[in-house]
Design a protein around this motif. Sequence first.
Motif, PDB file in Angstrom:
ATOM      1  N   UNK A 202     -19.212 -24.456 -67.558  1.00 53.16           N
ATOM      2  CA  UNK A 202     -19.977 -24.659 -68.789  1.00 53.16           C
ATOM      3  C   UNK A 202     -19.096 -25.191 -69.920  1.00 53.16           C
ATOM      4  N   UNK A 203     -17.860 -24.725 -69.993  1.00 53.75           N
ATOM      5  CA  UNK A 203     -16.964 -25.236 -71.028  1.00 53.75           C
ATOM      6  C   UNK A 203     -16.641 -26.704 -70.797  1.00 53.75           C
ATOM      7  N   UNK A 204     -16.421 -27.085 -69.562  1.00 48.92           N
ATOM      8  CA  UNK A 204     -16.167 -28.491 -69.249  1.00 48.92           C
ATOM      9  C   UNK A 204     -17.382 -29.345 -69.571  1.00 48.92           C
ATOM     10  N   UNK A 205     -18.583 -28.832 -69.264  1.00 47.83           N
ATOM     11  CA  UNK A 205     -19.809 -29.561 -69.603  1.00 47.83           C
ATOM     12  C   UNK A 205     -19.985 -29.651 -71.117  1.00 47.83           C
ATOM     13  N   UNK A 206     -19.610 -28.581 -71.824  1.00 47.93           N
ATOM     14  CA  UNK A 206     -19.672 -28.615 -73.282  1.00 47.93           C
ATOM     15  C   UNK A 206     -18.712 -29.635 -73.860  1.00 47.93           C
ATOM     16  N   UNK A 207     -17.536 -29.767 -73.278  1.00 43.65           N
ATOM     17  CA  UNK A 207     -16.556 -30.738 -73.764  1.00 43.65           C
ATOM     18  C   UNK A 207     -17.049 -32.159 -73.506  1.00 43.65           C
ATOM     19  N   UNK A 208     -17.819 -32.330 -72.436  1.00 45.09           N
ATOM     20  CA  UNK A 208     -18.382 -33.647 -72.138  1.00 45.09           C
ATOM     21  C   UNK A 208     -19.662 -33.921 -72.906  1.00 45.09           C
TER      22      UNK A 208
END
Length: 301
Positions: A202-208
């Motif tokens: 989820x953090x990686x998706x948030x960064x994207x």
Amino acid sequence: MSQTDTPDEVEDSAAPLIEHLAELRTRLIRCVVYFLIGMIICFTVATPIFNFLTAPLCSVLADRGQDCDLIFISPQEGFFVAIKVSLLGGFILSFPFIANQMWRFVAPGLYRNEKGAFLPFLVASPFMFLLGASFAFYVVTPLAYDFFLGFQQFGGEGEAVDAGMNAAPLSVVFQGSAQEYLNLTVKFIVAFGLCFQLPVLLTLMGKAGLVSAEGLRNVRKYAVVGILVLAALVTPPDVITQIILFVVVYGLYEVSIQLVKRVERQREAKLRAEGLWFEDDEEAEDFEAAADDAEDDGATK
């Protein structure tokens, strides 16, 4: 090929693709070699690894005064148990080297800021998997086997149990298959290891920019239902174990919201410093319209 393209230009554009495919092949071959080496190493010590994996079951059986004995129900079962132990151990042992090959293939195509953003997730992913696997092995698995073994029924010496004791007139004692025990234990380890990837994903998706903290908060009730279904699928029909998994995964979901919120704050601070942050949509639309007009004027001139 368009009319303006020359054969030399086509060959130049095709060359990088061929080079990337050749490099990808090299990286994949190295990953397979690392995995095979790790698998061979683990195969030579498959018995100690399997004995280590039986620790939760043996602990529960010892508390009940029973011997920790697993059996092979087919001649080839021992061999396949060693192979499965080697596969799991080989993957864990070779993962740092495989991840390094993946990084070396992807890194040249990333900008410096993209490397700095992606590298922490590459490090956090195996750490969170090991954390989830450890939680499953040391906490969840003993509770699960304690629940399963609670359905045994036997007399003091294995004699028929008196029907007046609210039990069937037979001794029903656990004699587990080594392969079935390994399959169930690995299922717990892999399932919890993947569940602990939730904050990283989820953090990686948030960064994207694919998810936002507000969006995750808005779908919280659906997330609760999904986590409950997940707890029912990957744990035994034991309420205590299911509650533990629900509390842990939901806690990771809330942690993910805070991590995504932190990523958004960092993005906002960066845009403000560059003068590209707008408080409302109208201001942003005005800026985009002005930019488009400027581009049109430049094209006209």
